[in-house]
Design a protein around this motif. Structure first.
Motif: not given
Length: 119
Positions: A30-38, A67-71
């Motif tokens: 999970e990541a949080s920025g302008s929105a939480k993405v799981r 969403g995808a984390a690219v690094g």
């Protein structure tokens, strides 16, 4: 005309964003920025694998799955241009130096395979 006005409609907030990884376990990320993405996927170059620790900055890009984390954020302190460091959260490191030497933790191996003493 209609196509050029409507091609990006509904994607106003879908741009890459630097976010904090808030959770990374064997079954959920999970990541949080302008929105939480799981349940995001993390992408690395072929042959590299990593489990990004919670709290690290990642670049999150929109995808059809959310969403995808690219690094993670690149930290270059102590490196000269062209050098490469691989480091674990526990402190183990491998540095490929421009002079051809390799530093494994604090042990230096010269380009001809000799081990340099510290100090």
């Amino acid at each position: 005309m209609w196509l050029s006005k409507n091609i990006g409609k509904g994607r106003e907030n879908q741009s890459a964003e630097n976010v904090k990884l808030t959770l990374n376990s064997s079954d959920e990320t999970e990541a949080s920025g302008s929105a939480k993405v799981r349940n995001i996927s993390t992408y690395t170059p072929f042959g590299y694998s990593c489990a990004v620790p919670s709290g690290e900055d990642v670049l999150l890009i929109p995808s059809c799955d959310g969403g995808a984390a690219v690094g993670t954020k690149n930290i270059t302190s102590g490196l000269e241009p062209g050098e490469i460091r691989i480091q674990s959260a526990g402190g183990a490191s491998l540095v490929l130096k421009n002079d051809g030497s390799v530093i494994i933790n604090s042990l230096t191996v010269t380009p001809d395979g000799k081990i340099k003493e510290k100090g």
